[in-house]
Design an enzyme around this catalytic site. Structure first.
Site, PDB file in Angstrom:
ATOM      1  N   PHE A 131       0.863  -1.177   0.000  1.00  0.00           N
ATOM      2  CA  PHE A 131       0.000   0.000   0.000  1.00  0.00           C
ATOM      3  C   PHE A 131       0.899   1.226   0.000  1.00  0.00           C
ATOM      4  CE2 PHE A 131      -2.277   3.571   1.692  1.00  0.00           C
ATOM      5  CZ  PHE A 131      -3.459   3.529   0.968  1.00  0.00           C
TER       6      PHE A 131
ATOM      7  N   ASP B 224       9.618   2.803   1.562  1.00  0.00           N
ATOM      8  CA  ASP B 224       8.456   3.604   1.930  1.00  0.00           C
ATOM      9  C   ASP B 224       8.291   3.504   3.447  1.00  0.00           C
ATOM     10  OD1 ASP B 224       5.962   4.607   2.564  1.00  0.00           O
ATOM     11  OD2 ASP B 224       4.949   3.742   0.832  1.00  0.00           O
TER      12      ASP B 224
ATOM     13  N   LYS C  18       3.338  11.444   6.686  1.00  0.00           N
ATOM     14  CA  LYS C  18       2.510  11.274   7.880  1.00  0.00           C
ATOM     15  C   LYS C  18       3.095  11.983   9.096  1.00  0.00           C
ATOM     16  CE  LYS C  18       0.002   7.168   6.368  1.00  0.00           C
ATOM     17  NZ  LYS C  18      -1.184   7.908   5.917  1.00  0.00           N
TER      18      LYS C  18
END
Length: 416
Positions: A156, A241, A270
């Protein structure tokens, strides 16, 4: 001098709408791309949030790890307030007095030489893909239009058209074809399959050191080191990531640190904005990021002074090691407590730092069922892939908070 009057939106907020009112308005006017739990949060502090009726909940999703430092951390708030009074946006058409300092400090934190700032995590991933391809053509010498990037099953990385092109989640893909070519999918954690997938067209391997959306899936021990070796052997960029797994969530600054692995490109987001503001970036050495030239990539808001000021304070907080240590300590407490619950409707637990994936017995309940039971016990969590839930409390959570969470999970498993 006339006194400014509140807007209609502000006035309506002051009338004290109920949770049911807010849910009804949202369902009527906002697209249904999420299926939220029926709680309407109006304020937050530390690891806790409060709904519009005044009920408090332990936030164990933490904005998918965007809130590693909790709601309204005073250090970040102070910096943001100060910067709001000075300057928020110039665009990269000019220099500003925050970007350079942020880039320097983030580069040092990651051990890299350059930073390319963006806004959302998906933008940072897209940036890494573009850099990988351009590097492949200009440095590795891959023939034009033939660059391939290897990705992992269960990944994801975001929701853009390019990113969903290599997703293996049908919910993320269905209805969005035709898909972007140039990607090759291999099983997560399978180094043999990865090496077999690499040919002269491959320019990069993109992976999550821990797959968050899949349910906090941790690869086999040594896999990240094997990926590093394979990439070195074949002159391929290793792109990590760390949008969810990085910035202290797993007990180290980056999840790659657990194996002492340094990727060629870090993808960050984030928690880099501390839940106040969208801040993302990639970091790499000049030999990689040097392929980016004026006009070849950009963003109106990327590197804006407000984002840079917030991001720089986040870097300073991480440099103390406090939050990495808190993730280790509270994570060990959580893992120990969860282990005692396996067999009570809980099949498996995966955890690393203060991050856990719980696989429930699907014969007894779905992940959504469990989240609703936890909601009734003042805990907010998120389900994924049927009968799995994820837990990611803010790193400022106390020992008492984690005990509260464990008691709530036990009650939800055993009492319904």
């Amino acid at each position: 001098m006339s006194v400014p009057q509140p807007s209609a939106a502000t006035a309506e907020h002051g009338r004290g709408l109920s949770s049911r009112d807010h849910i009804s308005i949202t369902e009527d006017w906002a697209a249904h791309n999420y299926h939220p739990l029926e709680v309407v949060v109006s304020s937050g502090e530390g690891a806790w949030v409060t709904d519009v009726e005044g009920r408090r909940y332990l936030d164990c999703l933490a904005g998918y790890s965007a809130l590693n430092f909790g709601h309204g951390h005073p250090r970040v708030l102070a910096v943001a307030h100060a910067q709001l009074d000075r300057l928020t946006l110039t665009s990269r058409a000019y220099y500003n007095d925050q970007l350079g300092l942020f880039a320097r400090d983030l580069a040092r934190l990651t051990g890299k030489e350059m930073v390319l700032p963006m806004n959302s995590g998906a933008e940072a991933v897209e940036t890494a893909l573009k850099v990988g391809r351009r590097w492949g053509y200009q440095v590795k010498g891959v023939p034009e239009n033939q660059a391939t990037i290897v990705v992992m099953d269960g990944n994801f990385h975001g929701r853009t058209t390019t990113i969903v092109s290599f997703s293996t989640d049908e919910d993320a893909r269905t209805g969005y074809a035709p898909f972007t070519p140039g990607f090759r999918v291999v099983p997560y954690g399978d180094a043999t399959a990865l090496e077999a997938a690499i040919d002269d067209s491959v320019v990069a391997v993109l992976l999550e050191p821990i797959q968050g959306e899949s349910g906090v899936v941790i690869p086999p021990e040594g896999f990240l080191s094997q990926v590093r070796t394979i990439c070195d052997t074949h002159q391929v960029l290793m792109v990590a990531d760390e949008i969810q797994s990085g910035l202290a969530r797993t007990g180290e600054t980056f999840a790659c640190d657990h194996e002492g692995v340094v990727p060629d490109i870090y993808v960050l987001g984030k928690a880099l904005g501390a839940g106040l503001y969208p801040v993302s970036a990639i970091t790499a050495d000049r030999s990689v990021l040097g392929v980016i030239t004026p006009g070849s990539h950009g963003s109106t808001f990327g590197g804006n002074p407000l984002a840079a000021a917030i991001g720089r304070e986040v870097v300073a907080m991480l440099e103390t090691g406090e939050f990495q240590e808190r993730a280790r300590e509270r994570g060990e407490q959580l893992a120990t407590g969860l282990a005692d619950l396996v067999g009570l409707g809980l099949l498996r637990v995966r955890s690393r730092g203060l991050w856990a994936g719980l696989d429930l017995d699907p014969r007894l309940m779905t992940g959504r069922d469990m989240c609703e039971r936890l909601l009734a016990r003042q805990v907010l969590a998120k389900d994924t892939h049927g009968s799995t839930i994820r837990l990611a409390p803010p790193l400022v959570a106390s020992r008492e908070d984690i005990e509260f969470l464990l008691d709530a999970i036990k009650g939800a498993l055993t009492s319904g």
